[in-house]
Design a protein around this motif. Structure first.
Motif, short mmCIF file in Angstrom:
data_model
loop_
_atom_site.label_atom_id
_atom_site.label_comp_id
_atom_site.label_asym_id
_atom_site.label_seq_id
_atom_site.Cartn_x
_atom_site.Cartn_y
_atom_site.Cartn_z
N PHE A 56 0.83 -1.19 0.00
CA PHE A 56 0.00 0.00 0.00
C PHE A 56 0.87 1.25 0.00
N ASN A 57 0.20 2.37 -0.22
CA ASN A 57 0.82 3.68 -0.05
C ASN A 57 -0.10 4.47 0.86
N PRO A 58 0.43 5.07 1.91
CA PRO A 58 -0.43 5.80 2.85
C PRO A 58 -1.28 6.90 2.21
N LYS A 59 -0.85 7.43 1.08
CA LYS A 59 -1.59 8.51 0.43
C LYS A 59 -2.59 8.01 -0.61
N CYS A 60 -2.62 6.72 -0.84
CA CYS A 60 -3.52 6.11 -1.83
C CYS A 60 -4.92 5.99 -1.21
N GLU A 61 -5.91 6.62 -1.86
CA GLU A 61 -7.28 6.59 -1.34
C GLU A 61 -7.86 5.18 -1.31
N HIS A 62 -7.56 4.39 -2.33
CA HIS A 62 -8.06 3.01 -2.36
C HIS A 62 -7.47 2.21 -1.19
N CYS A 63 -6.19 2.44 -0.91
CA CYS A 63 -5.53 1.77 0.21
C CYS A 63 -6.15 2.19 1.54
N GLN A 64 -6.48 3.45 1.66
CA GLN A 64 -7.11 3.96 2.88
C GLN A 64 -8.48 3.34 3.09
N HIS A 65 -9.30 3.31 2.03
CA HIS A 65 -10.65 2.74 2.15
C HIS A 65 -10.58 1.25 2.47
N GLU A 66 -9.66 0.55 1.84
CA GLU A 66 -9.55 -0.88 2.10
C GLU A 66 -9.10 -1.14 3.54
N THR A 67 -8.19 -0.33 4.03
CA THR A 67 -7.73 -0.48 5.41
C THR A 67 -8.87 -0.21 6.39
N GLU A 68 -9.68 0.80 6.12
CA GLU A 68 -10.84 1.09 6.97
C GLU A 68 -11.78 -0.10 7.02
N ALA A 69 -12.10 -0.66 5.86
CA ALA A 69 -13.01 -1.80 5.80
C ALA A 69 -12.43 -3.02 6.50
N THR A 87 6.58 1.34 0.50
CA THR A 87 7.91 1.91 0.19
C THR A 87 7.91 3.39 0.54
N ALA A 88 6.82 3.88 1.07
CA ALA A 88 6.70 5.30 1.44
C ALA A 88 7.64 5.62 2.61
N PRO A 89 7.94 6.90 2.81
CA PRO A 89 8.79 7.29 3.94
C PRO A 89 8.21 6.85 5.29
N LEU A 90 9.09 6.60 6.25
CA LEU A 90 8.66 6.15 7.58
C LEU A 90 7.64 7.07 8.21
N GLU A 91 7.81 8.39 8.04
CA GLU A 91 6.87 9.33 8.66
C GLU A 91 5.45 9.11 8.14
N ASP A 92 5.33 8.89 6.83
CA ASP A 92 4.02 8.64 6.24
C ASP A 92 3.44 7.32 6.75
N MET A 93 4.29 6.31 6.85
CA MET A 93 3.85 5.01 7.35
C MET A 93 3.38 5.12 8.79
N ARG A 94 4.13 5.83 9.61
CA ARG A 94 3.76 6.02 11.02
C ARG A 94 2.42 6.73 11.14
N GLY A 95 2.20 7.75 10.33
CA GLY A 95 0.92 8.46 10.34
C GLY A 95 -0.24 7.54 9.97
N PHE A 96 -0.01 6.67 9.00
CA PHE A 96 -1.03 5.71 8.56
C PHE A 96 -1.34 4.73 9.69
N ILE A 97 -0.30 4.23 10.34
CA ILE A 97 -0.47 3.29 11.45
C ILE A 97 -1.29 3.94 12.56
N GLU A 98 -0.97 5.18 12.87
CA GLU A 98 -1.68 5.89 13.93
C GLU A 98 -3.13 6.17 13.54
N LYS A 99 -3.35 6.66 12.32
CA LYS A 99 -4.69 7.01 11.86
C LYS A 99 -5.64 5.82 11.94
N TYR A 100 -5.17 4.64 11.55
CA TYR A 100 -6.02 3.45 11.51
C TYR A 100 -5.80 2.52 12.72
N ARG A 101 -5.05 3.00 13.70
CA ARG A 101 -4.77 2.26 14.95
C ARG A 101 -4.28 0.84 14.66
#
Length: 158
Positions: A56-69, A87-101
């Motif tokens: 996934f990519n943290p900025k990908c909307e499809h990835c975000q929706h799938e993670t939510e589901a 392959t995104a930067p660690l900061e973006d990955m960390r934000g994604f992990i936090e956002k979706y717990r």
């Protein structure tokens, strides 16, 4: 001579298969975890559990929706370990992990593919990308693009 060379180069590239087609087991990838100190590899997978490898990519909307589901129905993934790689930067990955717990789910591991191994291994052109493995870590199937929870569970035999 130039034409012959260009023909050989182009046909050689067409005949190359993505590595995952030659090796039907879980790939030898090491993912850097969010703490930027520890790594996650094949040996860290729980024994005798099916695996869904999700690129996934943290900025990908499809990835975000799938993670939510997926996280909303995480109980349906009992007996499945979900490895989320980016392959995104660690900061973006960390934000994604936090956002979706994501760190609150025992059966989800999220890491960064620092060597860009997986995009080449699977010849990935679209995200999200899924690779499904049985309990013996043998490849079941791959899928490029968004998938519903029901479809992912069907691929895993659930």
């Amino acid at each position: 001579l130039l034409f012959s060379f260009s023909f050989l180069v182009s046909t050689g590239q067409e005949n190359q298969e993505a590595p995952y087609k030659k090796y039907s087991v879980y790939p030898p990838v090491k993912l850097l975890m969010a703490d930027s100190l520890s790594w996650f590899a094949k040996d860290d997978l729980p024994r005798k559990q099916a695996v869904m490898l999700l690129l996934f990519n943290p900025k990908c909307e499809h990835c975000q929706h799938e993670t939510e589901a997926m996280t909303a129905q995480i109980d349906r993934y009992k007996g499945v370990h979900i490895v989320m790689a980016t392959t995104a930067p660690l900061e973006d990955m960390r934000g994604f992990i936090e956002k979706y717990r994501l760190s609150s789910f025992e059966n989800i591991s999220v890491g960064r593919d620092t060597g860009f191994f997986l995009p080449v291994y699977f010849d990935i052109h679209n995200l999200p990308f899924h690779a499904f493995y049985n309990k013996k870590l043998e490849l079941i199937s791959v899928f490029s693009g968004s998938m519903t929870v029901d479809k992912t569970l069907t691929e895993l035999g659930k």
